[in-house]
Design a protein around this motif. Structure first.
Motif, PDB file in Angstrom:
ATOM      1  N   ARG A 296       0.804  -1.217   0.000  1.00  0.00           N
ATOM      2  CA  ARG A 296       0.000   0.000   0.000  1.00  0.00           C
ATOM      3  C   ARG A 296       0.839   1.270   0.000  1.00  0.00           C
ATOM      4  O   ARG A 296       0.453   2.274  -0.577  1.00  0.00           O
ATOM      5  N   GLU A 297       1.997   1.254   0.675  1.00  0.00           N
ATOM      6  CA  GLU A 297       2.761   2.481   0.810  1.00  0.00           C
ATOM      7  C   GLU A 297       4.048   2.477  -0.017  1.00  0.00           C
ATOM      8  O   GLU A 297       4.426   3.477  -0.601  1.00  0.00           O
TER       9      GLU A 297
ATOM     10  N   HIS B 153       7.255   1.797   1.137  1.00  0.00           N
ATOM     11  CA  HIS B 153       8.501   2.161   1.805  1.00  0.00           C
ATOM     12  C   HIS B 153       9.296   0.892   2.134  1.00  0.00           C
ATOM     13  O   HIS B 153       8.771  -0.214   2.098  1.00  0.00           O
TER      14      HIS B 153
ATOM     15  N   LYS C   7       8.005  -7.365  16.638  1.00  0.00           N
ATOM     16  CA  LYS C   7       6.682  -6.866  16.231  1.00  0.00           C
ATOM     17  C   LYS C   7       6.723  -5.392  15.891  1.00  0.00           C
ATOM     18  O   LYS C   7       6.043  -4.942  14.976  1.00  0.00           O
TER      19      LYS C   7
ATOM     20  N   ILE D  20       8.012  -5.091  12.461  1.00  0.00           N
ATOM     21  CA  ILE D  20       7.009  -5.553  11.498  1.00  0.00           C
ATOM     22  C   ILE D  20       5.928  -4.492  11.304  1.00  0.00           C
ATOM     23  O   ILE D  20       5.520  -4.210  10.186  1.00  0.00           O
ATOM     24  N   LYS D  21       5.505  -3.876  12.406  1.00  0.00           N
ATOM     25  CA  LYS D  21       4.457  -2.861  12.296  1.00  0.00           C
ATOM     26  C   LYS D  21       4.935  -1.678  11.458  1.00  0.00           C
ATOM     27  O   LYS D  21       4.185  -1.114  10.683  1.00  0.00           O
ATOM     28  N   LYS D  22       6.220  -1.328  11.639  1.00  0.00           N
ATOM     29  CA  LYS D  22       6.742  -0.210  10.858  1.00  0.00           C
ATOM     30  C   LYS D  22       6.813  -0.550   9.384  1.00  0.00           C
ATOM     31  O   LYS D  22       6.690   0.307   8.522  1.00  0.00           O
TER      32      LYS D  22
ATOM     33  N   MET E   8       4.838  -2.553   7.753  1.00  0.00           N
ATOM     34  CA  MET E   8       3.552  -2.864   7.125  1.00  0.00           C
ATOM     35  C   MET E   8       3.183  -1.801   6.100  1.00  0.00           C
ATOM     36  O   MET E   8       3.393  -0.619   6.298  1.00  0.00           O
ATOM     37  N   GLY E   9       2.614  -2.282   5.003  1.00  0.00           N
ATOM     38  CA  GLY E   9       2.329  -1.385   3.889  1.00  0.00           C
ATOM     39  C   GLY E   9       3.522  -1.247   2.968  1.00  0.00           C
ATOM     40  O   GLY E   9       3.448  -0.556   1.957  1.00  0.00           O
TER      41      GLY E   9
ATOM     42  N   ASP F 153      -0.171  -7.338   3.786  1.00  0.00           N
ATOM     43  CA  ASP F 153       0.304  -6.177   4.526  1.00  0.00           C
ATOM     44  C   ASP F 153       1.786  -5.877   4.333  1.00  0.00           C
ATOM     45  O   ASP F 153       2.199  -4.744   4.430  1.00  0.00           O
TER      46      ASP F 153
END
Ligand SMILES: Nc1ncnc2c1ncn2[C@@H]1O[C@H](COP(=O)(O)OP(=O)(O)OP(=O)(O)O)[C@@H](O)[C@H]1O
Ligand SMILES: [Mg+2]
Lengths: 317, 145
Positions: free
Chosen positions: A106-107, A109, A131, A134-136, A138-139, A177
């Protein structure tokens, strides 16, 4: 719920629906990234070919999805193998952009990490660390350099395993994701996959980065200098070609990175030379030009060893 | 109004509306990320309106590009505390604001018994009012089972 199900049922396009791949390709603007890849990276023909193929595959897959011929997100996780400085990180950045333009992330980066960013120091430290990364990511794309250091078989209580397990889960369950790209030396990567079959089975694309030939390294040097408005004098270019020949034989050779570092040092020496010759009239050309002296004083010539360590520090084992 | 029809607690944004779907939550988080606010997941089983400090579920999340990671935390929190209130807050650290800019409930207990209204007769025929959640009669962790 049942209503939407019916809707999709009736929307299945007939087999003779026309498909305009060309238009899809243009509207995705992927060509722009591929061109940039061609322009900014010297050599790497097999890599560029593989990326083109992958882009084609993903594009076709996207159209197949529109035609309801497939519904699942294809596995996009990749592995880049090759020696230091062969362009893996640079290509991963481009890959993130390609995946973004094709709508697979989606992003778009890139989050670049190594073992230290994922694995903690004590019990209970690793999971939140992994985690958070991973959250950073995502996208976008999570790029794990020297991924094999996550697995330390010699220490059975190593926290790396915990990180690997979380990654495996996310690579399977959050395919929409994020895309994971592992990178590292080929032989160590192979060993890593051998002992982590779960990881191997989740990776669909393996791309190998060859070492650069001397003429490619010289071309890379010219490109890097041009980017910063420098150039070699004809004699300096010859000296640098000799430098490349010699440097390649020495330890810690890191392909394009060694070239970048050598050029940084040459620019430093040029600046000193210009200062030392104070009083002499300088021109704009002098500010732009590297001379043989800026290269030949390297220890590679006088002592037959590198000025500094360019590459990743090799393992002690 | 402290409690309303069906005793649904109304706090923060959107709480008079039906529960937000995950897609709607995702869009709200997207808006927060677009503004560079740090997003936080919090939970409590003491929903008194004056209880502003809920427990943090993990660290606030900075530098995220995409809402998926936060939704993952929300779901993790729902799984751990299925019968607590869970909310998402977005903190704006820019000078002059330095305060939460968004806050909305993303999980509620199955039964919300609401509040008891207590009237206190004071001198001179004046009357004091206060509310007490029925749930907080029980100790923490046992309130909404
Ligand atoms: N083909 C190329 N043309 C021009 N520049 C290149 C090329 N390959 C690499 N470079 C440059 O060399 C440097 C090192 O490249 P990069 O960081 O991508 O290598 P790497 O394979 O990731 O190395 P490592 O394994 O050590 O992390 C970068 O500055 C990059 O711009
Ligand atoms: Mg790299």
């Amino acid at each position: 719920m049942s209503e939407t199900d019916e809707d999709t049922q009736t929307e299945i396009p007939p087999d003779d629906t026309e498909v305009d791949l060309e238009a899809e390709f243009h509207s995705s603007n992927v060509q722009e990234v591929l061109d940039k890849l061609d322009r900014e990276l010297v050599g790497l023909i097999p890599v560029k070919t593989r990326i083109r193929e992958t882009a084609a595959l993903l594009l076709v897959d996207r159209v197949r999805k529109q035609m309801q011929l497939s519904s699942e997100t294809p596995t996009l996780h990749m592995c880049f193998t090759g020696n230091p400085g062969t362009g893996k990180t640079t290509v991963a950045l481009r890959m993130a952009e390609i995946l973004h333009r094709l709508g697979y992330v989606r992003e778009g980066h890139l989050v670049s990490v190594t073992r230290d960013d994922l694995v903690g120091q004590y019990i209970g430290h690793t999971a939140p660390k992994t985690k958070e990364v991973i959250k950073k990511a995502m996208g976008g794309v999570l790029f794990i350099d020297e991924a094999y250091y996550l697995y330390r078989p010699e220490n059975e209580r190593d926290y790396g395993q915990e990180s690997i397990e979380i990654l495996l889960q996310v690579m399977e369950n959050n395919r929409d994701d994020l895309v994971v790209i592992l990178a590292g030396y080929k032989d160590k990567m192979d060993r890593f996959f051998h002992s982590n079959p779960g990881m191997r089975s989740r990776i669909a694309h393996h791309i190998d980065f060859p070492d650069y030939r001397p003429d490619e390294l010289l071309a890379i040097a010219r490109l890097m200098l041009a980017e910063q408005n420098y150039r070699f004098s004809p004699e300096a270019e010859k000296a640098f070609a000799q430098y490349i020949e010699k440097r390649r034989q020495l330890e810690h050779f890191a392909n394009a990175r060694s070239i970048r570092n050598a050029l940084d040092r040459a620019r430093l020496r040029q600046a000193n030379r210009l200062f030392a010759g104070a009083g002499r009239k300088l021109t704009k050309r002098d500010l732009m030009t590297l001379e043989p002296d800026d290269i030949l004083v390297s220890r590679v010539f006088s002592e037959g060893r590198p000025d500094t360590v360019d590459g990743a520090v090799p393992e002690n084992t | 109004m402290m409690s309303n029809h069906g005793n649904r607690i109304t706090q923060g944004q959107f709480s008079f509306l039906p529960d937000l779907t995950d897609e709607q939550i995702t869009l709200q988080i997207k808006y927060a990320l677009k503004n560079n606010w740090a997003v936080n997941v919090e939970y409590t089983d003491d929903p008194h309106p004056r209880n502003t400090y809920w427990e943090m579920f993990g660290m606030p999340m900075f530098d995220l590009k995409d809402p998926a990671g936060i939704l993952m935390e929300v779901n993790e929190c729902r799984k751990t505390f299925p019968n607590h209130y869970v909310r998402v807050t977005a903190f704006d650290s820019t000078r002059g604001w330095e305060t939460p800019r968004m806050s909305f409930i993303v999980n509620r207990p199955k039964n919300e018994p609401g509040y008891r209204l207590i009237r206190e007769e004071r001198g001179g025929r004046s009357m004091g009012y206060t509310i007490v959640p029925y749930a907080t009669d029980k100790p923490e962790g046992e309130r909404y089972v």
